[in-house]
Write a protein that holds these residues in place. Structure first.
Motif, PDB file in Angstrom:
ATOM      1  N   UNK A 200      -1.002  17.255   5.274  1.00 45.35           N
ATOM      2  CA  UNK A 200      -0.523  18.634   5.330  1.00 45.35           C
ATOM      3  C   UNK A 200      -0.317  19.145   3.907  1.00 45.35           C
ATOM      4  N   UNK A 201      -1.024  20.202   3.584  1.00 41.20           N
ATOM      5  CA  UNK A 201      -0.919  20.785   2.244  1.00 41.20           C
ATOM      6  C   UNK A 201       0.304  21.688   2.166  1.00 41.20           C
ATOM      7  N   UNK A 202       1.099  21.466   1.142  1.00 35.08           N
ATOM      8  CA  UNK A 202       2.229  22.342   0.855  1.00 35.08           C
ATOM      9  C   UNK A 202       2.018  23.016  -0.484  1.00 35.08           C
ATOM     10  N   UNK A 203       2.046  24.329  -0.508  1.00 37.91           N
ATOM     11  CA  UNK A 203       1.773  25.082  -1.733  1.00 37.91           C
ATOM     12  C   UNK A 203       2.977  25.918  -2.144  1.00 37.91           C
ATOM     13  N   UNK A 204       3.088  26.151  -3.449  1.00 39.06           N
ATOM     14  CA  UNK A 204       4.182  26.921  -4.028  1.00 39.06           C
ATOM     15  C   UNK A 204       3.627  27.925  -5.032  1.00 39.06           C
ATOM     16  N   UNK A 205       4.336  29.017  -5.187  1.00 37.04           N
ATOM     17  CA  UNK A 205       4.009  29.987  -6.225  1.00 37.04           C
ATOM     18  C   UNK A 205       5.205  30.134  -7.152  1.00 37.04           C
ATOM     19  N   UNK A 206       4.923  30.514  -8.391  1.00 42.31           N
ATOM     20  CA  UNK A 206       5.962  30.782  -9.384  1.00 42.31           C
ATOM     21  C   UNK A 206       5.755  32.204  -9.885  1.00 42.31           C
TER      22      UNK A 206
ATOM     23  N   UNK B 231       0.858  -1.181   0.000  1.00 41.71           N
ATOM     24  CA  UNK B 231       0.000   0.000   0.000  1.00 41.71           C
ATOM     25  C   UNK B 231       0.896   1.233   0.000  1.00 41.71           C
ATOM     26  N   UNK B 232       1.084   1.806  -1.197  1.00 40.88           N
ATOM     27  CA  UNK B 232       1.897   3.010  -1.355  1.00 40.88           C
ATOM     28  C   UNK B 232       1.035   4.142  -1.893  1.00 40.88           C
ATOM     29  N   UNK B 233      -0.170   4.249  -1.340  1.00 40.81           N
ATOM     30  CA  UNK B 233      -1.156   5.191  -1.863  1.00 40.81           C
ATOM     31  C   UNK B 233      -0.986   6.609  -1.329  1.00 40.81           C
ATOM     32  N   UNK B 234       0.098   6.871  -0.604  1.00 39.41           N
ATOM     33  CA  UNK B 234       0.383   8.237  -0.163  1.00 39.41           C
ATOM     34  C   UNK B 234      -0.724   8.770   0.739  1.00 39.41           C
ATOM     35  N   UNK B 235      -1.305   9.942   0.416  1.00 42.67           N
ATOM     36  CA  UNK B 235      -2.357  10.489   1.275  1.00 42.67           C
ATOM     37  C   UNK B 235      -3.569   9.566   1.418  1.00 42.67           C
ATOM     38  N   UNK B 236      -3.743   8.659   0.462  1.00 43.00           N
ATOM     39  CA  UNK B 236      -4.889   7.760   0.475  1.00 43.00           C
ATOM     40  C   UNK B 236      -4.567   6.411   1.123  1.00 43.00           C
ATOM     41  N   UNK B 237      -3.398   6.260   1.735  1.00 42.56           N
ATOM     42  CA  UNK B 237      -2.981   4.964   2.290  1.00 42.56           C
ATOM     43  C   UNK B 237      -3.924   4.492   3.389  1.00 42.56           C
ATOM     44  N   UNK B 238      -4.282   5.391   4.299  1.00 43.03           N
ATOM     45  CA  UNK B 238      -5.184   4.998   5.379  1.00 43.03           C
ATOM     46  C   UNK B 238      -6.570   4.684   4.827  1.00 43.03           C
ATOM     47  N   UNK B 239      -7.030   5.491   3.884  1.00 45.24           N
ATOM     48  CA  UNK B 239      -8.340   5.265   3.279  1.00 45.24           C
ATOM     49  C   UNK B 239      -8.390   3.923   2.554  1.00 45.24           C
TER      50      UNK B 239
ATOM     51  N   UNK C  91      -8.260  18.495   7.225  1.00 54.60           N
ATOM     52  CA  UNK C  91      -9.001  17.297   7.627  1.00 54.60           C
ATOM     53  C   UNK C  91      -9.070  16.329   6.448  1.00 54.60           C
ATOM     54  N   UNK C  92      -9.125  15.021   6.702  1.00 56.59           N
ATOM     55  CA  UNK C  92      -9.095  14.042   5.605  1.00 56.59           C
ATOM     56  C   UNK C  92     -10.146  14.288   4.536  1.00 56.59           C
TER      57      UNK C  92
ATOM     58  N   UNK D 209      -8.585  14.783   0.787  1.00 61.69           N
ATOM     59  CA  UNK D 209      -8.719  13.698  -0.169  1.00 61.69           C
ATOM     60  C   UNK D 209      -9.864  13.916  -1.149  1.00 61.69           C
ATOM     61  N   UNK D 210     -10.571  15.032  -1.031  1.00 60.46           N
ATOM     62  CA  UNK D 210     -11.751  15.239  -1.861  1.00 60.46           C
ATOM     63  C   UNK D 210     -11.406  15.434  -3.323  1.00 60.46           C
ATOM     64  N   UNK D 211     -10.387  16.191  -3.615  1.00 59.50           N
ATOM     65  CA  UNK D 211     -10.049  16.502  -5.002  1.00 59.50           C
ATOM     66  C   UNK D 211      -8.609  16.963  -5.034  1.00 59.50           C
ATOM     67  N   UNK D 212      -8.202  17.459  -6.202  1.00 58.21           N
ATOM     68  CA  UNK D 212      -6.835  17.933  -6.334  1.00 58.21           C
ATOM     69  C   UNK D 212      -6.594  19.133  -5.419  1.00 58.21           C
TER      70      UNK D 212
END
Length: 518
Positions: free
Chosen positions: A235-241, A205-213, A282-283, A287-290
């Motif tokens: 944890x969401x990590x965001x970047x700007x360019x 199970x290498x499903x990343x954020x979805x591993x527990x689900x 929260x999960x 996990x809802x969408x991109x």
């Protein structure tokens, strides 16, 4: 029904790395991914191969040492895709005293052996190129080494190597049902050709954020057992360019008043990449969408970068952004930034073997995969030797182009010259981009082409039909996003009309494919 030794669910860096390692040991492997390879977390990193300098403050010495040991191994394994990068840390006495930074950099230099990366040093910033983009109040700083990687292409290279060694890679094929039995796993996959059932002796199970689900909602255990006992913090990590903010080739590490750091990194020749944030979700939201950046994160990154840069940043300067959800193992840290970036491989051996990958970071993917393959082989009663430590990733062996390897960064420049000698019709910028993306496999892209005409139509600037066909044929690319944002970052350089032209060409090519094979 097809039978496999190991079924891997998840086509991010950990899943692809484990598939590569197991296939190289001779196991029959199937990897399934519900979307494209690296479609989520593994294409949304800060794109660094690094030890994690800031983790020293959390006493994560073992993790930092492990990552630093992997750093030069990876640089040698794919000199076209991973290369050294020097970082400048302007000194702000209000953040951390100079003596503390010196101690941290000394540890960073000496926790693992360095063969070619230069060590850290102090630097005066005033009246020097490294200080020119900064506010005049920053008089001094420190410079140290780490590495840069095209994260999504790193995943693709692992999947290519896995396939070359016998693994089957299925993209856009979600695993909809898993039944654990006494002697194996029965899995149902929703593939483009319809529902497919397979059996495997072991499941990863290498499903990343979805591993527990996956464990709670898809996998069906034997009677009386519980598969999901741990929790992830998402944890969401965001970047700007933004448009290029400095001309030199160094990156910056900026210390923030909240104790976090952000990076400002030269990106794609004409841009600067700034990130990242740490926003716990929260999960149900994660996990809802991109994942997408929000306005508060953009404001935060602009504000923190503007504390250092001479020309302030505003949200209007942002030309592109991206976000990903990091699956961090819940260690009960209050601050999301302090949650460990280390990984845990959890195995269940009562019945058919199950391994779940919890956490991890891109720098340590090879070591994680090696440990995972060791444990899976042991669980299957068939231990086989590890092999990836000295192995090159696809395209990373440049010897047929340049002779014996020397320094990875110099080897790449030699490859560019050799490519231009062999294909003198290529514009230098295109030759460099192709060399970066494909390394020694560039010959598979160009084939027998002897002129620009042989490359086919130029669908968008610098993107010819011959490369698009290669990406479809060899690298599982089906959509414009696959090509423009994961197999490359050409989307950043193109107009909307040019991006649409690529999408239209791919749509026609996909539509024609069944007719050609009929």
């Amino acid at each position: 029904m097809d039978h496999f030794d190991v079924l891997i669910v998840g086509g991010g860096i950990n899943g692809a790395g484990i598939a590569r390692d197991l296939a190289g040991r001779g196991f029959k492997v199937l990897l399934c991914e519900r979307d494209d390879l690296a479609a989520h977390t593994s294409s949304s990193s800060t794109k660094l191969i690094h030890g994690g300098l800031r983790y020293l403050e959390y006493y994560e010495f073992s993790l930092v040492r492990k990552a630093l040991q992997e750093r030069e191994l990876l640089l040698r394994s794919a000199p076209h895709l991973i290369w050294p990068l020097r970082f400048v840390m302007p000194h702000d006495a209000a953040m951390r005293p100079a003596w503390m930074i010196r101690i941290g950099l000394f540890l960073y230099d000496h926790l693992a052996r360095r063969e070619f990366l230069p060590g850290s040093r102090g630097v005066r910033l005033s009246k020097q190129p490294l200080g020119e983009p900064l506010q005049p109040r920053f008089k001094r700083g420190f410079v140290y080494s780490d590495g840069w990687v095209d994260d999504a292409r790193l995943v693709v290279l692992n999947a290519l190597d896995a396939r070359d060694r016998g693994a089957e890679i299925l993209t856009r094929s979600p695993c909809t049902r898993l039944q654990r039995e006494a002697d194996g796993w029965l899995a149902t996959l929703a593939t483009a050709g319809g529902e497919r059932q397979v059996r495997a002796r072991a499941l990863v199970n290498a499903a990343g954020p979805w591993a527990e689900q996956l464990l709670r909602e898809v996998a069906r255990p034997l009677a009386g057992e519980q598969l999901a006992k741990r929790h992830l913090r998402l944890v969401k990590g965001s970047h700007i360019v933004v448009r290029q903010r400095f001309q030199h080739d160094h990156a910056y590490l900026f210390q923030n008043p909240d104790g976090r750091i952000i990076f400002a990194i030269p990106y794609e020749g004409a841009f600067t990449l700034i990130g990242t944030t740490d926003v716990e979700l929260p999960p149900e939201q994660a996990l809802a969408d991109r994942a997408e950046i929000d306005g508060a994160e953009i404001d935060y990154l602009c504000e923190q970068a503007s504390r250092y840069l001479k020309a302030p940043l505003t949200p209007a300067d942002v030309v592109w952004s991206y976000a990903g959800v990091r699956p961090l193992l819940d260690d009960e840290s209050g601050n999301a930034s302090a949650v460990t970036r280390d990984y845990l491989l959890e195995t269940h051996a009562d019945g058919a073997p199950l391994m779940t990958v919890w956490g991890g970071k891109i720098t340590t993917f090879r070591k994680l995969a090696e440990e995972a393959a060791d444990q899976i082989a042991q669980l299957l009663g068939d231990p086989r030797p590890a092999w990836t430590r000295e192995a090159r990733l696809p395209g990373g062996d440049l010897s047929l182009w340049i002779g014996p390897a020397q320094r990875p960064d110099q080897d790449f420049e030699r490859l560019v010259l050799a490519l231009l000698r062999r294909h003198p019709y290529l514009p230098p910028a295109l030759a460099r981009r192709l060399a970066r993306a494909y390394g020694s496999r560039v010959s598979r892209v160009l084939g027998a082409a002897k002129s620009v005409r042989d490359l086919g139509l130029e669908i968008a600037p610098g993107l010819f039909e011959i490369e698009l066909r290669y990406l479809q044929r060899e690298e599982w690319a089906l959509t414009a996003d696959d090509v423009l944002w994961r197999r490359s970052k050409l989307g950043l350089h193109y107009s909307e009309a040019q991006r649409q032209a690529v999408a239209d060409w791919l749509a026609c090519a996909v539509a024609e494919a069944p007719q050609k094979s009929a």
